[in-house]
Every structure is written in structure tokens, then in C-alpha cells.
Design a protein around this motif. Structure first.
Motif, PDB file in Angstrom:
ATOM      1  N   ALA A 122       0.822  -1.176   0.059  1.00  0.00           N
ATOM      2  CA  ALA A 122      -0.123   0.136   0.013  1.00  0.00           C
ATOM      3  C   ALA A 122       0.754   1.220   0.102  1.00  0.00           C
ATOM      4  O   ALA A 122       0.491   2.217  -0.431  1.00  0.00           O
ATOM      5  N   LEU A 123       2.174   1.349   0.625  1.00  0.00           N
ATOM      6  CA  LEU A 123       2.714   2.388   0.792  1.00  0.00           C
ATOM      7  C   LEU A 123       3.646   2.578  -0.440  1.00  0.00           C
ATOM      8  O   LEU A 123       4.123   3.583  -0.660  1.00  0.00           O
ATOM      9  N   THR A 124       3.881   1.508  -1.408  1.00  0.00           N
ATOM     10  CA  THR A 124       4.656   1.700  -2.552  1.00  0.00           C
ATOM     11  C   THR A 124       3.819   2.764  -3.258  1.00  0.00           C
ATOM     12  O   THR A 124       4.450   3.321  -4.299  1.00  0.00           O
ATOM     13  N   PHE A 125       2.513   3.071  -3.110  1.00  0.00           N
ATOM     14  CA  PHE A 125       1.644   4.134  -3.879  1.00  0.00           C
ATOM     15  C   PHE A 125       1.574   5.528  -3.124  1.00  0.00           C
ATOM     16  O   PHE A 125       0.935   6.267  -3.685  1.00  0.00           O
ATOM     17  N   GLY A 126       2.518   5.433  -2.210  1.00  0.00           N
ATOM     18  CA  GLY A 126       2.590   6.898  -1.643  1.00  0.00           C
ATOM     19  C   GLY A 126       2.482   6.947  -0.391  1.00  0.00           C
ATOM     20  O   GLY A 126       1.714   5.888   0.401  1.00  0.00           O
ATOM     21  N   PRO A 127       2.396   8.172   0.521  1.00  0.00           N
ATOM     22  CA  PRO A 127       2.130   8.259   1.782  1.00  0.00           C
ATOM     23  C   PRO A 127       0.739   7.731   2.163  1.00  0.00           C
ATOM     24  O   PRO A 127      -0.030   8.278   1.373  1.00  0.00           O
ATOM     25  N   LYS A 128       0.484   7.131   3.363  1.00  0.00           N
ATOM     26  CA  LYS A 128      -1.041   6.999   3.693  1.00  0.00           C
ATOM     27  C   LYS A 128      -1.183   7.351   5.327  1.00  0.00           C
ATOM     28  O   LYS A 128      -0.145   7.236   5.818  1.00  0.00           O
ATOM     29  N   ARG A 129      -2.432   7.872   5.507  1.00  0.00           N
ATOM     30  CA  ARG A 129      -2.815   7.927   6.841  1.00  0.00           C
ATOM     31  C   ARG A 129      -3.151   6.799   7.445  1.00  0.00           C
ATOM     32  O   ARG A 129      -3.338   5.855   6.554  1.00  0.00           O
ATOM     33  N   PHE A 130      -3.222   6.591   8.718  1.00  0.00           N
ATOM     34  CA  PHE A 130      -3.425   5.426   9.503  1.00  0.00           C
ATOM     35  C   PHE A 130      -4.722   4.896   8.954  1.00  0.00           C
ATOM     36  O   PHE A 130      -4.907   3.587   8.795  1.00  0.00           O
ATOM     37  N   VAL A 131      -5.684   5.595   9.156  1.00  0.00           N
ATOM     38  CA  VAL A 131      -7.294   5.303   8.650  1.00  0.00           C
ATOM     39  C   VAL A 131      -7.189   5.100   7.319  1.00  0.00           C
ATOM     40  O   VAL A 131      -7.905   3.914   6.718  1.00  0.00           O
ATOM     41  N   ASP A 132      -6.301   5.616   6.249  1.00  0.00           N
ATOM     42  CA  ASP A 132      -6.511   5.169   4.959  1.00  0.00           C
ATOM     43  C   ASP A 132      -5.882   3.630   4.742  1.00  0.00           C
ATOM     44  O   ASP A 132      -6.165   2.809   4.018  1.00  0.00           O
ATOM     45  N   LEU A 133      -4.733   3.351   5.326  1.00  0.00           N
ATOM     46  CA  LEU A 133      -4.178   2.233   5.476  1.00  0.00           C
ATOM     47  C   LEU A 133      -5.313   0.939   6.050  1.00  0.00           C
ATOM     48  O   LEU A 133      -5.295   0.062   5.391  1.00  0.00           O
ATOM     49  N   GLN A 134      -5.954   1.338   7.026  1.00  0.00           N
ATOM     50  CA  GLN A 134      -7.028   0.427   7.660  1.00  0.00           C
ATOM     51  C   GLN A 134      -8.004   0.164   6.374  1.00  0.00           C
ATOM     52  O   GLN A 134      -8.551  -0.818   6.363  1.00  0.00           O
ATOM     53  N   GLU A 160       5.677  10.445   9.539  1.00  0.00           N
ATOM     54  CA  GLU A 160       5.824  11.881   9.210  1.00  0.00           C
ATOM     55  C   GLU A 160       4.637  12.617   9.911  1.00  0.00           C
ATOM     56  O   GLU A 160       3.509  12.324   9.457  1.00  0.00           O
ATOM     57  N   VAL A 161       4.979  13.635  10.993  1.00  0.00           N
ATOM     58  CA  VAL A 161       4.017  14.313  11.481  1.00  0.00           C
ATOM     59  C   VAL A 161       3.488  15.447  10.466  1.00  0.00           C
ATOM     60  O   VAL A 161       4.529  16.017   9.867  1.00  0.00           O
ATOM     61  N   VAL A 162       2.196  15.613  10.207  1.00  0.00           N
ATOM     62  CA  VAL A 162       1.742  16.637   9.093  1.00  0.00           C
ATOM     63  C   VAL A 162       1.157  17.573   9.987  1.00  0.00           C
ATOM     64  O   VAL A 162       0.426  17.533  10.992  1.00  0.00           O
ATOM     65  N   ASP A 163       1.877  18.896   9.912  1.00  0.00           N
ATOM     66  CA  ASP A 163       1.406  20.175  10.585  1.00  0.00           C
ATOM     67  C   ASP A 163       0.217  20.599   9.912  1.00  0.00           C
ATOM     68  O   ASP A 163       0.331  21.675   9.221  1.00  0.00           O
ATOM     69  N   ASN A 164      -0.986  20.252  10.152  1.00  0.00           N
ATOM     70  CA  ASN A 164      -2.140  21.043  10.089  1.00  0.00           C
ATOM     71  C   ASN A 164      -2.948  20.834  11.132  1.00  0.00           C
ATOM     72  O   ASN A 164      -2.647  20.251  12.086  1.00  0.00           O
ATOM     73  N   LYS A 165      -4.353  21.530  10.998  1.00  0.00           N
ATOM     74  CA  LYS A 165      -5.260  21.292  12.198  1.00  0.00           C
ATOM     75  C   LYS A 165      -6.473  20.114  11.860  1.00  0.00           C
ATOM     76  O   LYS A 165      -6.781  20.451  10.893  1.00  0.00           O
ATOM     77  N   PRO A 166      -6.588  19.188  12.549  1.00  0.00           N
ATOM     78  CA  PRO A 166      -5.684  18.886  13.687  1.00  0.00           C
ATOM     79  C   PRO A 166      -4.336  18.072  13.064  1.00  0.00           C
ATOM     80  O   PRO A 166      -4.220  17.672  11.913  1.00  0.00           O
ATOM     81  N   VAL A 167      -3.420  18.015  13.972  1.00  0.00           N
ATOM     82  CA  VAL A 167      -1.991  17.406  13.332  1.00  0.00           C
ATOM     83  C   VAL A 167      -2.187  15.993  13.088  1.00  0.00           C
ATOM     84  O   VAL A 167      -3.079  15.403  13.743  1.00  0.00           O
ATOM     85  N   GLY A 168      -1.667  15.759  12.017  1.00  0.00           N
ATOM     86  CA  GLY A 168      -1.942  14.227  11.536  1.00  0.00           C
ATOM     87  C   GLY A 168      -0.368  13.638  11.381  1.00  0.00           C
ATOM     88  O   GLY A 168       0.549  14.294  11.381  1.00  0.00           O
ATOM     89  N   VAL A 169      -0.659  12.387  11.079  1.00  0.00           N
ATOM     90  CA  VAL A 169       0.633  11.605  10.544  1.00  0.00           C
ATOM     91  C   VAL A 169       0.244  10.729   9.424  1.00  0.00           C
ATOM     92  O   VAL A 169      -0.577  10.386   9.086  1.00  0.00           O
ATOM     93  N   ASN A 170       1.431  10.691   8.622  1.00  0.00           N
ATOM     94  CA  ASN A 170       1.258   9.986   7.320  1.00  0.00           C
ATOM     95  C   ASN A 170       2.501   9.089   7.703  1.00  0.00           C
ATOM     96  O   ASN A 170       3.481   8.951   8.315  1.00  0.00           O
ATOM     97  N   TYR A 171       2.306   7.700   7.063  1.00  0.00           N
ATOM     98  CA  TYR A 171       3.239   6.751   7.014  1.00  0.00           C
ATOM     99  C   TYR A 171       3.751   6.753   5.525  1.00  0.00           C
ATOM    100  O   TYR A 171       2.930   6.566   4.872  1.00  0.00           O
ATOM    101  N   VAL A 172       5.308   6.497   5.440  1.00  0.00           N
ATOM    102  CA  VAL A 172       6.014   6.818   4.353  1.00  0.00           C
ATOM    103  C   VAL A 172       6.809   5.600   4.173  1.00  0.00           C
ATOM    104  O   VAL A 172       7.477   5.169   5.233  1.00  0.00           O
ATOM    105  N   ILE A 173       6.946   5.022   2.818  1.00  0.00           N
ATOM    106  CA  ILE A 173       7.994   3.943   2.850  1.00  0.00           C
ATOM    107  C   ILE A 173       9.370   4.733   2.581  1.00  0.00           C
ATOM    108  O   ILE A 173       9.450   5.728   2.049  1.00  0.00           O
ATOM    109  N   THR A 174      10.338   4.085   3.118  1.00  0.00           N
ATOM    110  CA  THR A 174      11.658   4.650   3.132  1.00  0.00           C
ATOM    111  C   THR A 174      12.295   4.324   1.666  1.00  0.00           C
ATOM    112  O   THR A 174      11.845   3.353   1.280  1.00  0.00           O
ATOM    113  N   GLU A 175      13.592   4.850   1.629  1.00  0.00           N
ATOM    114  CA  GLU A 175      14.327   4.448   0.630  1.00  0.00           C
ATOM    115  C   GLU A 175      14.507   3.125   0.880  1.00  0.00           C
ATOM    116  O   GLU A 175      14.387   2.188  -0.252  1.00  0.00           O
ATOM    117  N   TYR A 176      15.013   2.605   1.698  1.00  0.00           N
ATOM    118  CA  TYR A 176      15.303   1.265   2.160  1.00  0.00           C
ATOM    119  C   TYR A 176      14.153   0.184   1.915  1.00  0.00           C
ATOM    120  O   TYR A 176      14.324  -0.960   1.210  1.00  0.00           O
TER     121      TYR A 176
END
Length: 117
Positions: free
Chosen positions: A36-48, A75-91
Motif C-alpha cells: 500500500a505504501l509503494t503507492f505513496g504516503p498514507k494516513r493510518f485510517v487510509d491504511l485501515q 511523518e507528522v503533518v502540521d495541519n489542524k488537527p495534527v496528522g501522521v502519514n506513514y511513508v515507505i523509506t528508500e530502504y
């Protein structure tokens, strides 16, 4: 028997590599999360939503393990409310070929066995 030694050694080395990979990617969720993350960053709820059947507790645990192994980062996303994205690393992206091949094989197998995608 000595002529077999290089082949046996190569076989044993391959088995060690497979075991190491399985130790990191074991279970039914980690490869799906990585895919799922190979298609780009995802929020927790998106992954669910994308990964059918995974509960929040299990998703959280698996993401932590993937992060610990350097495959995923938060990755903490600085918006209101603060969000978190999960990103696949280069590795983590080094698994993309394996994930694509696994998907291709699975789809081919589905057609072979069930006659449909």
C-alpha cells in the motif's frame, strides 16, 4: 562430495537470506502494508481502509515493527488537527520489485486455479 560444496553453500546462503526476509516480513499484514505504501504516503485510517480485515491495534503494531526495521517512517503533518502519514523509506522501496512480483504471481495463480482475476 567436494564438487557439491559450492552449490550447497550457495543453497544454504539463499536459505539464510530467505529466513532473514521472512523474519522481517512474516505474518499476513506486513507485505500488504508495504504494498500500500509503494503507492505513496498514507494516513493510518487510509491504511485501515485499504488493507481489509486489519484492526487498529494490529496495524499499529505492524507499523511500529516496520519502522523499527527501517522500512517505514512516520511523518507528522502540521495541519489542524495534527496528522501522521506513514511513508515507505528508500530502504523499504528496495522491496518494491519483490512486492510487484509477488502480486503478479498471485494474480496469475488466481487465474490458473479459479479462472478469474
Amino acid at each position: 562430495m567436494e564438487k557439491c560444496a559450492p552449490v550447497l553453500s550457495a543453497c544454504m546462503q539463499r536459505m539464510k537470506g530467505i529466513q532473514d526476509a521472512l523474519d522481517i516480513l512474516n505474518g499476513k499484514w506486513k507485505i500488504r502494508i508495504m504494498a500500500a505504501l509503494t503507492f505513496g504516503p498514507k494516513r493510518f485510517v487510509d491504511l485501515q481502509m485499504i488493507i481489509e480485515g486489519i484492526g487498529p491495534k494490529m496495524l499499529s503494531k505492524e507499523l511500529q515493527l516496520l519502522e523499527l526495521n527501517g522500512l517505514v517512517r512516520r511523518e507528522v503533518v502540521d495541519n489542524k488537527p495534527v496528522g501522521v502519514n506513514y511513508v515507505i523509506t528508500e530502504y523499504g522501496l528496495t522491496l518494491e520489485t519483490v512486492i510487484k512480483e509477488l502480486s503478479h504471481w498471485g494474480n496469475t495463480h488466481r487465474i490458473q486455479v479459479m479462472g478469474k482475476v
